[in-house]
Design a protein around this motif. Structure first.
Motif: not given
Length: 278
Positions: A224-226, A243-247
């Protein structure tokens, strides 16, 4: 220095800059796909497509953008209550990681439905387990094995490594790094043997650094690195998924969703999937 068995070492800053300078990027990577790669993916999964994703909280990437990577996917759980999987696939969802279990006694209530529907839509999918630090890894590995089907075509199992901040019993428990790694290795070994797969580890920058996860053997990395490329957030670490975004906003998925990129080209995705799918 790092010993993870991930696909690339940050994908190589110089290589990506050369690609961009030559007018490359995702569309140039599309051209790399060979007839042998297409035959590995086959009609079930189809060729990856550049994502048509939005973002509820977009980031201005100062370094390497996720769009340097042509193969994208999502990770989902019960919070994604309605997914039109054929539409998601048509808009660039090439793979999905689906939450299956937590701890030693919880199954995500949406797992079975997501698993079945993603497979029917031809989306490559893998199951993940959210680890609890107040329960033994051996019990959690057995629970995952009992609740996740061993199916032909499935991607490797995933172990989600974070602190249990929302748990009423595990929220403040922080085992020593060597204990964390021992427990993780137990899960990896047990689950890997059962599924005949090299498992994948998902983690965050703080957890990775505090517990020195680069010392683990026998796992690929999903990082994970957003706000930064993994090569910046995890110096010298090999990785396979980012994982580049949680949105993310993905056609076919109701509400925001986690979005991810595969480290390599479409051709390397075909090889990776062909070599690892059950």
């Amino acid at each position: 220095m790092r010993t993870s068995s991930g696909l690339v070492r940050g994908l190589g800053l110089a290589a990506l800059l050369v690609l961009a300078a030559c007018g490359g990027g995702p569309r140039a990577a599309q051209m790399e796909q060979s007839s042998s790669a297409a035959s590995v993916i086959g009609p079930r999964f189809g060729a990856p497509q550049l994502p048509r994703f939005g973002d509820a909280h977009p980031v201005e990437w100062k370094g390497l953008s996720p769009m340097f990577h042509p193969v994208h996917g999502i990770d989902v759980s019960r919070y994604q209550t309605a997914i039109d999987w054929p539409m998601a696939r048509a808009n660039g969802v090439s793979f999905a990681f689906i939450k299956a279990t937590e701890g030693g006694d919880r199954v995500d209530p949406a797992f079975a439905a997501h698993w079945r529907a993603a497979g029917e839509a031809g989306v490559a999918r893998g199951a993940y387990h959210f680890h609890y630090w107040c329960g033994p890894a051996s019990t959690q590995a057995a629970w995952f094995i009992a609740n996740v089907p061993k199916e032909r075509g499935a991607m490797p199992p995933v172990l989600d490594l974070e602190w249990n901040t929302a748990s009423p019993t595990c929220a403040t428990y922080r085992p020593a790094p060597e204990v964390v790694r021992t427990e993780v290795q137990t899960w990896l070994n047990t689950v890997g043997r059962h599924f005949d797969q090299t498992p994948i580890i998902y983690t965050t920058p703080d957890f990775w650094e505090r517990n020195e996860l680069w010392k683990l053997q026998g796992a690929e990395m999903w990082l994970r690195a957003v706000t930064r490329h993994p090569s910046e957030a995890y110096p010298d670490e090999d990785w396979t998924f980012w994982q580049y975004s949680g949105t993310g906003l993905v056609p076919g998925v109701q509400g925001p969703v986690d979005v991810n990129a595969f480290a390599g080209s479409e051709a390397s995705w075909a090889r990776w999937l062909g070599a690892r799918a059950l």
